[in-house]
Write an enzyme that holds these catalytic residues in place. Sequence first.
Site, PDB file in Angstrom:
ATOM      1  N   GLU A   1       0.299   4.047   1.716  1.00 34.15           N
ATOM      2  CA  GLU A   1       0.275   4.029   3.793  1.00 34.15           C
ATOM      3  C   GLU A   1       1.394   3.915   3.802  1.00 34.15           C
ATOM      4  O   GLU A   1       2.182   4.288   4.948  1.00 34.15           O
ATOM      5  CB  GLU A   1      -1.179   3.257   4.050  1.00 34.15           C
ATOM      6  CG  GLU A   1      -2.560   3.666   3.706  1.00 34.15           C
ATOM      7  CD  GLU A   1      -2.494   5.368   3.663  1.00 34.15           C
ATOM      8  OE1 GLU A   1      -2.230   6.020   5.225  1.00 34.15           O
ATOM      9  OE2 GLU A   1      -3.017   5.573   3.686  1.00 34.15           O
TER      10      GLU A   1
ATOM     11  N   LYS B   1       1.009  -3.451   7.091  1.00 34.94           N
ATOM     12  CA  LYS B   1       1.531  -3.536   5.846  1.00 34.94           C
ATOM     13  C   LYS B   1       2.752  -3.292   5.834  1.00 34.94           C
ATOM     14  O   LYS B   1       3.342  -4.074   5.009  1.00 34.94           O
ATOM     15  CB  LYS B   1       0.501  -2.531   4.925  1.00 34.94           C
ATOM     16  CG  LYS B   1      -0.655  -2.972   4.944  1.00 34.94           C
ATOM     17  CD  LYS B   1      -0.421  -4.076   3.864  1.00 34.94           C
ATOM     18  CE  LYS B   1      -2.274  -4.165   3.417  1.00 34.94           C
ATOM     19  NZ  LYS B   1      -2.597  -5.442   2.654  1.00 34.94           N
TER      20      LYS B   1
ATOM     21  N   THR C   1       0.986  -1.289   0.180  1.00 32.92           N
ATOM     22  CA  THR C   1      -0.054   0.281   0.197  1.00 32.92           C
ATOM     23  C   THR C   1       0.679   1.458  -0.040  1.00 32.92           C
ATOM     24  O   THR C   1       1.920   1.313   0.834  1.00 32.92           O
ATOM     25  CB  THR C   1      -0.480   0.358   1.180  1.00 32.92           C
ATOM     26  OG1 THR C   1      -1.650   1.213   1.879  1.00 32.92           O
ATOM     27  CG2 THR C   1      -0.317   0.125   2.487  1.00 32.92           C
TER      28      THR C   1
ATOM     29  N   TYR D   1      -2.650   0.160  10.920  1.00 34.83           N
ATOM     30  CA  TYR D   1      -3.115  -0.028   8.884  1.00 34.83           C
ATOM     31  C   TYR D   1      -1.427  -0.588   8.484  1.00 34.83           C
ATOM     32  O   TYR D   1      -1.151  -1.583   7.848  1.00 34.83           O
ATOM     33  CB  TYR D   1      -3.852   0.341   8.166  1.00 34.83           C
ATOM     34  CG  TYR D   1      -3.921   0.055   6.806  1.00 34.83           C
ATOM     35  CD1 TYR D   1      -4.205  -1.447   6.515  1.00 34.83           C
ATOM     36  CD2 TYR D   1      -3.321   0.821   5.776  1.00 34.83           C
ATOM     37  CE1 TYR D   1      -4.589  -2.224   5.319  1.00 34.83           C
ATOM     38  CE2 TYR D   1      -3.439   0.639   4.778  1.00 34.83           C
ATOM     39  CZ  TYR D   1      -4.158  -1.173   4.236  1.00 34.83           C
ATOM     40  OH  TYR D   1      -3.735  -1.623   2.752  1.00 34.83           O
TER      41      TYR D   1
END
Length: 356
Positions: free
Chosen positions: A132, A159, A130, A155
């Site tokens: 992010e 990840k 991701t 999150y």
Amino acid sequence: MQNIALITGINGQDGSYLAEFLLERGYEVHGLLRRHSTVNTSRIDHIIKSDYHKIKFFLHFGDVTDSSNMMRLIAEIRPTEVYNLAAQSHVGISFEVPEYTADATGVSTLKLLEAIRVNGGNCRYYQASTSELFGGLPETAPQSETTPFFPKSPYGVAKLYSYWITVNYRESYNMYACNGILFNHESPRRGENFVTRKITLAIAGIIAGTQEKLSLGNMNAKRDWGFAGDYVAAMWLMLRQSKPDDYVIATNETHTVREFVEAAFAELSIEIRWQGTGVNEKGYDAETGKLLVDVNPEFYRPAEVEYLWGDSTKAEKELGWKRNVDFKGLVKMMVDADLQTVAGMTAEDYKRGRTD
């Protein structure tokens, strides 16, 4: 040899598009579903009802947090390709359930990789990573495969573990394992609690008369938004290479949440006039003066990712990947789909009604 794919999170947005993509290419597709008391297969119901079901398309109940279940499924299915898309994938919610996010989004990747290794390790593995990971620092934009990671949410941190454990298994056990660092990708199948879908659903509700206005958080957050249907093709291409590697998938452009709102309303020929700043910012219909958009500080995150802008040069050069749907096309697709579902009309129907 028959191509056999296992997709975790098959009933999610990406899982449903990927299943369609692989079935069209002759794959036998197996999907992992978590058991719920209510039916949660709406995104793949059309496949379940198709001729593929029980011939080329199979569903299995399980959970990526259950290592014994993963061991059994890998041993029974013997997939040639595994696409790990399952996760607690909502950034905002990860602040509310950080421990579960760490398990379901981070440690679960280790369990799946270990199941593959123990069962021979000879299938190709795709890990859904991701944007992010980057944390949205403006000075790092545009973000590529060489940009330092700095996640700003549970999150993103989970990840980050998934990313590095995938690299570790690739290097330690000579496994074909790739990370796809996908920037935000949307569609009419996007979850209703994600900001793009929240916008298009709210607009449909306003037109249908069931909702008064749209309330959002940080209007200045910038995102690189693409179409999920384009991005699953990149996943598949990553597993076609002679050597495994990690790739950024993005549109190479960025837009604010405010711009997405403006573009979505513009599909209905509604121009938004903005007044105020920060929590006092409001958006009005420029023609009627009606309040359509406001800011609710409850939607702010404890740590905001301000600026995501991806550089997919490597994927375009090495994979031959390119997007087919641009930003305007994506917004139109989502507005039309939700307007049809909620209000029973298309954007063109609504615009004709305004001019008649």
